[in-house]
Design a protein around this motif. Structure first.
Motif, short mmCIF file in Angstrom:
data_model
loop_
_atom_site.label_atom_id
_atom_site.label_comp_id
_atom_site.label_asym_id
_atom_site.label_seq_id
_atom_site.Cartn_x
_atom_site.Cartn_y
_atom_site.Cartn_z
N MET A 1 0.83 -1.19 0.00
CA MET A 1 0.00 0.00 0.00
C MET A 1 0.88 1.27 0.00
SD MET A 1 -3.16 0.88 -0.08
CE MET A 1 -4.19 2.30 0.21
N ARG A 2 1.90 1.27 0.83
CA ARG A 2 2.81 2.39 0.90
C ARG A 2 3.53 2.60 -0.42
NH1 ARG A 2 3.94 7.22 3.30
NH2 ARG A 2 6.16 7.68 3.01
N ASP A 6 3.43 5.91 -2.83
CA ASP A 6 4.64 6.62 -3.28
C ASP A 6 4.66 6.77 -4.79
OD1 ASP A 6 5.46 6.85 -0.67
OD2 ASP A 6 6.77 5.07 -0.73
N GLN A 7 4.21 5.73 -5.51
CA GLN A 7 4.16 5.82 -6.97
C GLN A 7 3.20 6.91 -7.43
OE1 GLN A 7 3.15 1.72 -8.02
NE2 GLN A 7 5.23 1.41 -8.81
N ASP A 13 3.94 14.55 -8.74
CA ASP A 13 5.02 15.54 -8.72
C ASP A 13 5.58 15.78 -10.11
OD1 ASP A 13 4.74 15.78 -6.00
OD2 ASP A 13 6.35 14.33 -5.52
N ILE A 14 5.62 14.75 -10.93
CA ILE A 14 6.13 14.90 -12.29
C ILE A 14 5.13 15.65 -13.16
CG2 ILE A 14 6.78 13.63 -14.38
CD1 ILE A 14 7.94 11.45 -12.61
#
Length: 207
Positions: A1-2, A6-7, A13-14
């Motif tokens: 899940m983490r 993060d993905q 962000d990109i």
């Protein structure tokens, strides 16, 4: 899940940064197959002065991936890439000519240091090999001395007979396991007969 979170965060962000979005799109759409097509359009595709050609040619290398070297995909020229990677302007030809001996000295120093480390490792390996060989030789000498000393069993006739019986018992036990016999006579009975004959022989010498 983490990991999934993060993905998603990284993708966001990109996407929110136009410069990073263009760089990632360039990375994701550039592959090794495009290089052949590019070389047909430009005879200087493999010239390192052509940054785009160099980027296409090395798009498949892991150290140039977007995650490992994002500036490689953001830069438009070699100068831009150098500035983003090292945080300063690239050296001019005059600076390179001025410091060429320092650069040469640094390269030679690194080479000598690497060679020295390899030599030290080789010497350590040789010393370890000689030490192991010496230990093996010492053990061989010790085993030979033990055999000369009859392993502490003595060398008179009684001791030799005792060693013979022990060796015979071991041999017969192995044979009995490999080739079972119906004989009811035990090893102890046979040894008793051998000892009686030996005693009779010794007594007859005294008469």
């Amino acid at each position: 899940m983490r990991h999934r979170f993060d993905q998603i965060q990284n993708a966001y962000d990109i996407l929110k940064n136009p410069r990073r979005r263009v760089a990632y799109n360039r990375y994701s759409t550039t592959n090794w197959d495009q290089q052949g097509q590019y070389t047909q359009d430009s005879s200087s595709a493999f010239n390192k002065d052509n940054f785009e050609a160099y980027r296409r040619a090395h798009a498949h290398r892991t150290n140039y991936s977007f995650e490992n070297d994002e500036s490689f995909w953001q830069a438009g020229t070699w100068e831009d890439y150098y500035k983003m990677k090292y945080g300063r302007k690239p050296p001019t030809k005059e600076e390179l000519d001025k410091n060429k001996y320092k650069i040469l000295f640094g390269v030679v120093a690194v080479g000598v240091l690497s060679f020295g480390i390899q030599v030290m490792l080789a010497i350590d390996s040789s010393n370890e090999y000689y030490a192991q060989t010496r230990l093996m030789n010492l053990k061989s000498v010790q085993d030979l001395q033990n055999s000369v000393d009859n392993y502490g069993e003595g060398s008179n006739q009684i001791e030799r007979l005792r060693r013979f019986l022990l060796s015979r018992r071991s041999s017969l036990a192995v044979k009995e396991v490999n080739e079972p016999s119906d004989s009811t006579k035990t090893f102890q009975d046979e040894e008793d007969e051998i000892l009686v004959k030996y005693a009779q022989k010794r007594v007859s010498k005294w008469d």
